[in-house]
Each structure stands twice: as structure tokens, then as C-alpha cells.
Write a protein that holds these residues in place. Structure first.
Motif, PDB file in Angstrom:
ATOM      1  N   PRO A   1      35.850 -16.869 -92.807  1.00 27.29           N
ATOM      2  CA  PRO A   1      35.806 -16.799 -94.276  1.00 27.29           C
ATOM      3  C   PRO A   1      34.564 -17.497 -94.822  1.00 27.29           C
ATOM      4  N   ARG A   2      34.052 -16.948 -95.888  1.00 25.47           N
ATOM      5  CA  ARG A   2      32.882 -17.553 -96.535  1.00 25.47           C
ATOM      6  C   ARG A   2      33.293 -18.852 -97.228  1.00 25.47           C
ATOM      7  N   ILE A   3      32.378 -19.800 -97.236  1.00 26.75           N
ATOM      8  CA  ILE A   3      32.627 -21.077 -97.898  1.00 26.75           C
ATOM      9  C   ILE A   3      32.360 -20.890 -99.385  1.00 26.75           C
ATOM     10  N   GLN A   4      33.349 -21.235-100.187  1.00 24.72           N
ATOM     11  CA  GLN A   4      33.192 -21.150-101.633  1.00 24.72           C
ATOM     12  C   GLN A   4      32.513 -22.419-102.133  1.00 24.72           C
TER      13      GLN A   4
ATOM     14  N   THR B   1      44.174 -10.616 -91.046  1.00 28.54           N
ATOM     15  CA  THR B   1      44.807 -10.811 -92.344  1.00 28.54           C
ATOM     16  C   THR B   1      44.109  -9.969 -93.401  1.00 28.54           C
ATOM     17  N   LEU B   2      44.878  -9.553 -94.390  1.00 32.63           N
ATOM     18  CA  LEU B   2      44.326  -8.729 -95.454  1.00 32.63           C
ATOM     19  C   LEU B   2      43.280  -9.527 -96.233  1.00 32.63           C
ATOM     20  N   GLY B   3      42.183  -8.874 -96.560  1.00 31.47           N
ATOM     21  CA  GLY B   3      41.077  -9.524 -97.254  1.00 31.47           C
ATOM     22  C   GLY B   3      40.027 -10.093 -96.316  1.00 31.47           C
ATOM     23  N   HIS B   4      40.301 -10.090 -95.009  1.00 36.19           N
ATOM     24  CA  HIS B   4      39.371 -10.611 -94.006  1.00 36.19           C
ATOM     25  C   HIS B   4      38.193  -9.645 -93.850  1.00 36.19           C
ATOM     26  N   GLU B   5      37.008 -10.171 -93.626  1.00 36.96           N
ATOM     27  CA  GLU B   5      35.843  -9.324 -93.370  1.00 36.96           C
ATOM     28  C   GLU B   5      35.786  -8.956 -91.896  1.00 36.96           C
TER      29      GLU B   5
ATOM     30  N   PRO C   1      28.306  -2.622 -97.755  1.00 32.72           N
ATOM     31  CA  PRO C   1      27.001  -2.619 -97.074  1.00 32.72           C
ATOM     32  C   PRO C   1      26.931  -3.815 -96.122  1.00 32.72           C
ATOM     33  N   LEU C   2      26.184  -3.663 -95.028  1.00 27.09           N
ATOM     34  CA  LEU C   2      26.084  -4.726 -94.031  1.00 27.09           C
ATOM     35  C   LEU C   2      24.782  -5.486 -94.154  1.00 27.09           C
ATOM     36  N   GLU C   3      24.848  -6.794 -93.910  1.00 35.57           N
ATOM     37  CA  GLU C   3      23.654  -7.625 -93.823  1.00 35.57           C
ATOM     38  C   GLU C   3      22.966  -7.324 -92.495  1.00 35.57           C
ATOM     39  N   SER C   4      21.797  -7.891 -92.264  1.00 34.54           N
ATOM     40  CA  SER C   4      21.065  -7.633 -91.013  1.00 34.54           C
ATOM     41  C   SER C   4      21.833  -8.133 -89.792  1.00 34.54           C
ATOM     42  N   SER C   5      22.684  -9.137 -89.961  1.00 35.69           N
ATOM     43  CA  SER C   5      23.479  -9.666 -88.847  1.00 35.69           C
ATOM     44  C   SER C   5      24.683  -8.787 -88.533  1.00 35.69           C
ATOM     45  N   GLY C   6      24.997  -7.847 -89.413  1.00 36.37           N
ATOM     46  CA  GLY C   6      26.173  -7.011 -89.243  1.00 36.37           C
ATOM     47  C   GLY C   6      27.344  -7.453 -90.089  1.00 36.37           C
ATOM     48  N   ARG C   7      27.222  -8.571 -90.775  1.00 35.63           N
ATOM     49  CA  ARG C   7      28.305  -9.056 -91.637  1.00 35.63           C
ATOM     50  C   ARG C   7      28.343  -8.250 -92.928  1.00 35.63           C
ATOM     51  N   PRO C   8      29.530  -7.891 -93.396  1.00 36.37           N
ATOM     52  CA  PRO C   8      29.620  -7.193 -94.686  1.00 36.37           C
ATOM     53  C   PRO C   8      29.133  -8.081 -95.823  1.00 36.37           C
ATOM     54  N   GLU C   9      28.408  -7.471 -96.744  1.00 28.67           N
ATOM     55  CA  GLU C   9      27.951  -8.207 -97.918  1.00 28.67           C
ATOM     56  C   GLU C   9      29.137  -8.473 -98.832  1.00 28.67           C
ATOM     57  N   SER C  10      29.058  -9.548 -99.584  1.00 28.59           N
ATOM     58  CA  SER C  10      30.120  -9.838-100.550  1.00 28.59           C
ATOM     59  C   SER C  10      29.718  -9.233-101.887  1.00 28.59           C
ATOM     60  N   ALA C  11      29.727  -7.906-101.922  1.00 29.97           N
ATOM     61  CA  ALA C  11      29.331  -7.173-103.111  1.00 29.97           C
ATOM     62  C   ALA C  11      30.544  -6.456-103.690  1.00 29.97           C
ATOM     63  N   ASP C  12      30.467  -6.146-104.976  1.00 28.85           N
ATOM     64  CA  ASP C  12      31.546  -5.405-105.603  1.00 28.85           C
ATOM     65  C   ASP C  12      31.425  -3.911-105.341  1.00 28.85           C
ATOM     66  N   ALA C  13      30.262  -3.458-104.911  1.00 32.49           N
ATOM     67  CA  ALA C  13      30.053  -2.032-104.646  1.00 32.49           C
ATOM     68  C   ALA C  13      30.597  -1.659-103.274  1.00 32.49           C
ATOM     69  N   SER C  14      31.119  -0.435-103.187  1.00 36.00           N
ATOM     70  CA  SER C  14      31.635   0.057-101.913  1.00 36.00           C
ATOM     71  C   SER C  14      31.395   1.558-101.835  1.00 36.00           C
ATOM     72  N   PRO C  15      30.946   2.044-100.663  1.00 37.65           N
ATOM     73  CA  PRO C  15      30.779   3.485-100.505  1.00 37.65           C
ATOM     74  C   PRO C  15      32.096   4.217-100.237  1.00 37.65           C
TER      75      PRO C  15
END
Length: 184
Positions: A150-153, A111-115, A80-94
Motif C-alpha cells: 500500500p502507498r504511504i499516505q 484484498t479489494l482495493g489492492h494494487e 496506466p502503469l509507471e515505468s516500474s510496472g506499478r499502477p499509477e494512482s490516477a482517477d483515469a482508467s481505460p
């Protein structure tokens, strides 16, 4: 010759222009704004012929990148996308989809794993495999794409509060050991 007042007004206008330019988003407009009446991935998989040729904005995590003679093909696990268009970091996927783009997808960037978020034209289904399972991927011909940083952990905030005192906190609704404060 300009007066002191004229110079200060020009300087103020220049500083304001720089501040406004610094606040401008680097995310392209098609990525930030979803197309009107765009189908979801589930709707496209259910009836791809109804939505063929429509513009979609989907995003997710890169699973595979294949550079071919006619262009690059990206396999993306949709999120799912946030309002900015960035993919959410959720475990669910359609589900998954493939996105075809002109040119080469540089492996150093894609690179693999990149949003990633793509905007493009829905162009039917492509059959592929996930292990031994045959899977129908909706195919998007990319018009615009955006690779997200990449998101900051952040560390777990337990024990990060420098003013933490387990013996004095009579008015706080959370008490020790259940208090969780953000790390500053």
C-alpha cells in the motif's frame, strides 16, 4: 596464514556484496519490463482476435476476487502503469479486465482495493455485468503477478515547515499564505 591486508580486502568484498544484494529489486523481471509490441487495454477491447495469444502487462486495482474450482478469477480496474510496472494512482482508467490464475487467491492477501500488476496471455473476451450493464472484459491468463505494498499516505504539507516565518521571506517566489513545504 592471510595477512591483515588480505583480511581487509575480503571484508570489503563481503560488505560490498551485501550492499549490492540489498539494492536488488524484489519486483520480478517480467513485471518490471513490458513485453514488446503488447497491446493496450483499449486496443485489446477493440479487436481481441488480432491480439489473442499475445503477452500483455496490465495492472490496476482489485475490484473482485472469485475462487473457483478451476482457479481464481480477479476483476481489475485498469490503471496506466509507471515505468516500474506499478499502477499509477490516477482517477483515469481505460476500463476493466479479468485475470485468471491457477490455485487459490488467498483473501488475506488479495484484498479489494489492492494494487496489482499481471503479465499473461490475452485469451479473448468474457462477458460480465457491471450493475445492469453488460460488459466485455478482456481475459488474461496470468503467468506472473505482483501485489504492491500500500502507498504511504502523507499529510497535507500546509503548516509543516518548522522554520516558517510569515513576516520574513522577501526573496522567496511563493509568499504567505500560499507557501507549501514538504513535511520532513
Amino acid at each position: 596464514m592471510p595477512t591483515g591486508s588480505g583480511i581487509s580486502k575480503g571484508l570489503l568484498a563481503g560488505v560490498l556484496a551485501l550492499l549490492l544484494a540489498g539494492c536488488a529489486s524484489t519486483i520480478p523481471e517480467p513485471i518490471r519490463q513490458p513485453p514488446t509490441d503488447a497491446p493496450t487495454l483499449e486496443q485489446a477491447r477493440a479487436d481481441v482476435e488480432e491480439y489473442r495469444g499475445t503477452t500483455v502487462r496490465w495492472g490496476g486495482t482489485l475490484l473482485a476476487v472469485e475462487n473457483r474450482a478451476e482457479g481464481a478469477r480477479l476483476e481489475i480496474l485498469a490503471r496506466p502503469l509507471e515505468s516500474s510496472g506499478r499502477p499509477e494512482s490516477a482517477d483515469a482508467s481505460p476500463g476493466r479486465f479479468v485475470a485468471d490464475m491457477d490455485g487459490v487467491a488467498d483473501p488475506a492477501l488479495f484484498t479489494l482495493g489492492h494494487e496489482i500488476t499481471v503479465v499473461g496471455r490475452l485469451d479473448g473476451l468474457v462477458q460480465g455485468r457491471i450493475g445492469d450493464y453488460t460488459y466485455d472484459y478482456p481475459r488474461v491468463v496470468i503467468q506472473h503477478h505482483y501485489l504492491w505494498q500500500p502507498r504511504i499516505q502523507r499529510p497535507d504539507p500546509v503548516g509543516c515547515d518548522p522554520w516558517y516565518d510569515p513576516w520574513y521571506d522577501p526573496w522567496h517566489y511563493r509568499t504567505w499564505p500560499y507557501r507549501r513545504y514538504p513535511c520532513w
